[in-house]
Structures are given as C-alpha cells and as structure tokens.
Design a protein around this motif. Structure first.
Motif, short mmCIF file in Angstrom:
data_model
loop_
_atom_site.label_atom_id
_atom_site.label_comp_id
_atom_site.label_asym_id
_atom_site.label_seq_id
_atom_site.Cartn_x
_atom_site.Cartn_y
_atom_site.Cartn_z
N ALA A 4 0.83 -1.20 0.00
CA ALA A 4 0.00 0.00 0.00
C ALA A 4 0.87 1.25 0.00
CB ALA A 4 -0.93 0.00 1.21
N LEU A 5 1.97 1.21 0.72
CA LEU A 5 2.88 2.34 0.75
C LEU A 5 3.54 2.56 -0.60
CD1 LEU A 5 3.89 4.43 2.75
CD2 LEU A 5 5.74 2.89 3.33
N LYS A 6 3.92 1.48 -1.26
CA LYS A 6 4.52 1.58 -2.59
C LYS A 6 3.50 2.11 -3.59
CE LYS A 6 7.18 -0.86 -6.08
NZ LYS A 6 7.31 0.37 -6.79
N GLU A 7 2.27 1.63 -3.50
CA GLU A 7 1.22 2.13 -4.38
C GLU A 7 1.00 3.62 -4.19
OE1 GLU A 7 -2.46 -0.03 -4.09
OE2 GLU A 7 -1.43 -1.96 -4.25
N LEU A 8 1.00 4.07 -2.93
CA LEU A 8 0.84 5.50 -2.64
C LEU A 8 1.99 6.29 -3.25
CD1 LEU A 8 -0.56 7.86 -1.19
CD2 LEU A 8 0.81 7.29 0.83
N ALA A 9 3.21 5.81 -3.10
CA ALA A 9 4.37 6.51 -3.66
C ALA A 9 4.29 6.57 -5.18
CB ALA A 9 5.66 5.83 -3.21
N ASP A 10 3.93 5.45 -5.80
CA ASP A 10 3.81 5.41 -7.26
C ASP A 10 2.71 6.35 -7.77
OD1 ASP A 10 5.85 3.56 -7.33
OD2 ASP A 10 4.51 1.83 -7.57
N TRP A 11 1.64 6.47 -7.00
CA TRP A 11 0.52 7.34 -7.38
C TRP A 11 0.90 8.81 -7.21
CZ3 TRP A 11 -2.02 10.53 -3.83
CH2 TRP A 11 -3.16 11.17 -4.31
N ASP A 138 -3.72 2.08 8.02
CA ASP A 138 -4.53 2.41 6.85
C ASP A 138 -5.02 3.86 6.92
OD1 ASP A 138 -4.17 -0.13 5.81
OD2 ASP A 138 -6.00 -0.91 6.74
N THR A 139 -5.33 4.31 8.13
CA THR A 139 -5.77 5.70 8.33
C THR A 139 -4.66 6.67 7.95
OG1 THR A 139 -7.16 4.94 10.15
CG2 THR A 139 -6.75 7.30 10.02
N ASP A 140 -3.41 6.33 8.31
CA ASP A 140 -2.27 7.18 7.96
C ASP A 140 -2.13 7.31 6.45
OD1 ASP A 140 -1.60 7.52 10.63
OD2 ASP A 140 -0.08 5.94 10.61
N LEU A 141 -2.24 6.19 5.76
CA LEU A 141 -2.11 6.22 4.30
C LEU A 141 -3.21 7.08 3.66
CD1 LEU A 141 -1.13 2.52 3.62
CD2 LEU A 141 0.34 4.52 3.55
N GLN A 142 -4.43 6.95 4.16
CA GLN A 142 -5.54 7.74 3.64
C GLN A 142 -5.32 9.22 3.93
OE1 GLN A 142 -8.11 6.61 1.69
NE2 GLN A 142 -8.46 8.79 1.43
N ALA A 143 -4.84 9.54 5.12
CA ALA A 143 -4.60 10.94 5.48
C ALA A 143 -3.49 11.55 4.63
CB ALA A 143 -4.24 11.05 6.96
N VAL A 144 -2.45 10.78 4.35
CA VAL A 144 -1.36 11.27 3.48
C VAL A 144 -1.91 11.54 2.08
CG1 VAL A 144 0.80 10.61 2.37
CG2 VAL A 144 0.51 10.23 4.81
N LEU A 149 -3.49 15.43 -2.01
CA LEU A 149 -4.53 15.90 -2.93
C LEU A 149 -4.88 17.36 -2.66
CD1 LEU A 149 -6.99 12.87 -3.20
CD2 LEU A 149 -5.65 13.91 -5.04
N GLN A 150 -4.94 17.73 -1.38
CA GLN A 150 -5.24 19.11 -1.04
C GLN A 150 -4.17 20.05 -1.59
OE1 GLN A 150 -8.09 20.18 0.45
NE2 GLN A 150 -7.33 22.21 -0.08
N HIS A 151 -2.92 19.66 -1.45
CA HIS A 151 -1.83 20.50 -1.98
C HIS A 151 -1.85 20.53 -3.51
CE1 HIS A 151 0.58 21.91 1.43
NE2 HIS A 151 0.04 20.89 2.06
N LEU A 152 -2.22 19.44 -4.14
CA LEU A 152 -2.31 19.43 -5.60
C LEU A 152 -3.42 20.35 -6.09
CD1 LEU A 152 -1.71 15.65 -6.24
CD2 LEU A 152 -0.24 17.53 -7.01
N MET A 153 -4.54 20.37 -5.38
CA MET A 153 -5.65 21.22 -5.78
C MET A 153 -5.34 22.69 -5.52
SD MET A 153 -9.06 18.93 -4.90
CE MET A 153 -9.15 19.54 -3.26
N ASP A 154 -4.60 22.97 -4.44
CA ASP A 154 -4.23 24.35 -4.11
C ASP A 154 -3.13 24.85 -5.05
OD1 ASP A 154 -6.06 24.26 -2.09
OD2 ASP A 154 -4.58 24.00 -0.49
N GLY A 155 -2.25 23.93 -5.48
CA GLY A 155 -1.10 24.34 -6.29
C GLY A 155 -1.45 24.39 -7.69
#
Length: 155
Positions: A4-11, A138-144, A149-155
């Motif tokens: 899940a961590l690798k998937e998050l990094a790749d995404w 799992d909560t940590d991964l979702q929060a990250v 996403l918030q920074h991508l939308m703001d940037g």
C-alpha cells in the motif's frame, strides 16, 4: 502494508512533480507533521500499526508508585517530539527516532534480547516482546493521500 505504501508513492510521485519545489516541500512538511503526531498518538495508545495492543509489561517492584498503582504507560520519553524528529524536503517526508533513544526503541520494535539494566553486568537478560513503535496504519495512508490531494488542488 508495504504494498500500500509503494502504491501510494507510485501514485503521488508523478503528481507531486507538477508542483514547484517549495510547494512540494510544504506538502512534505505537512505530511511529516501529520505522521509525527500519528505515531505519538499510536504509541500513547499502546497499539501496533495493525491495531493490536502492545504486549503488556511484566510486573516489577520498581514500577509501583507510592499509591501502589503500577504505572502502565510505556515509552513516555520516546513519545516526546524531540525523540521522534521529523524531516521534510521537496522529495521526502520522514519521521525517525532520535539516536539517543534508538537502542531501546530498536530492542522493543524488533523484540530482541537485552539486559534489564545495561549499566549493570550482573543484570539478567530478558527477551522483550515485539512492540512496533513506528509504522503506517490504513488511516495514515488515507490521510497522506488527502494531504497530497489538497496540496495538488491548491497548487
């Protein structure tokens, strides 16, 4: 969890490279700050990243307070922010363990054998149960994901 961590990094990696370096650094700083708080709260609640409780402490006479109650909180010093330093750059966010307390943390995190009192050579060796101090829920991964996403939308 590693998958899940690798998937998050790749995404996240291609999306984050669309941001300016200072925007990436701000996002990573926020992620590191969140992870630091999350680790402190999880250690305080005495839970492994998978949600299982830590193995209980064995009773010792030194742990009995004046009132007769056993102090049950483990790793009170480790939970201090100075012992869980965070680091953030434009390319990474990390939370680690201060080298001064890393030995004790390593023994507990990996469940190793160690002397009860390392300064006393006659002190007995004990097999400590495994208590995972750092890790992702799992909560940590979702929060990250949400922070990024918030920074991508703001940037």
């Amino acid at each position: 969890m590693a998958d899940a961590l690798k998937e998050l990094a790749d995404w996240a990696q291609p999306l984050l490279h669309k941001l300016q370096p200072q925007q990436r650094r701000a996002a990573m700083r926020e992620v590191a700050q969140y992870l630091q708080r999350s680790q402190v709260q999880r250690i305080a609640s005495q839970r492994n990243p998978d949600g299982t409780p830590y193995a209980p402490r064995r009773p010792r006479a030194q742990l009995v307070a004046k009132s007769g109650a056993i102090r049950k909180q483990m790793f009170m010093g480790l939970r201090k922010l100075r012992n869980l330093p965070r680091r953030a750059t434009a390319d990474l966010a990390s939370v680690g363990i201060n080298p001064r307390v890393a030995y004790v943390a390593r023994v507990h995190h990996l469940g190793l054998r160690d002397r009860v009192d390392r300064s006393d050579p006659t002190s007995p060796e004990v097999q400590y149960p495994r208590r995972e101090l750092l890790g992702f829920t799992d909560t940590d991964l979702q929060a990250v994901e949400d922070i990024l996403l918030q920074h991508l939308m703001d940037g």
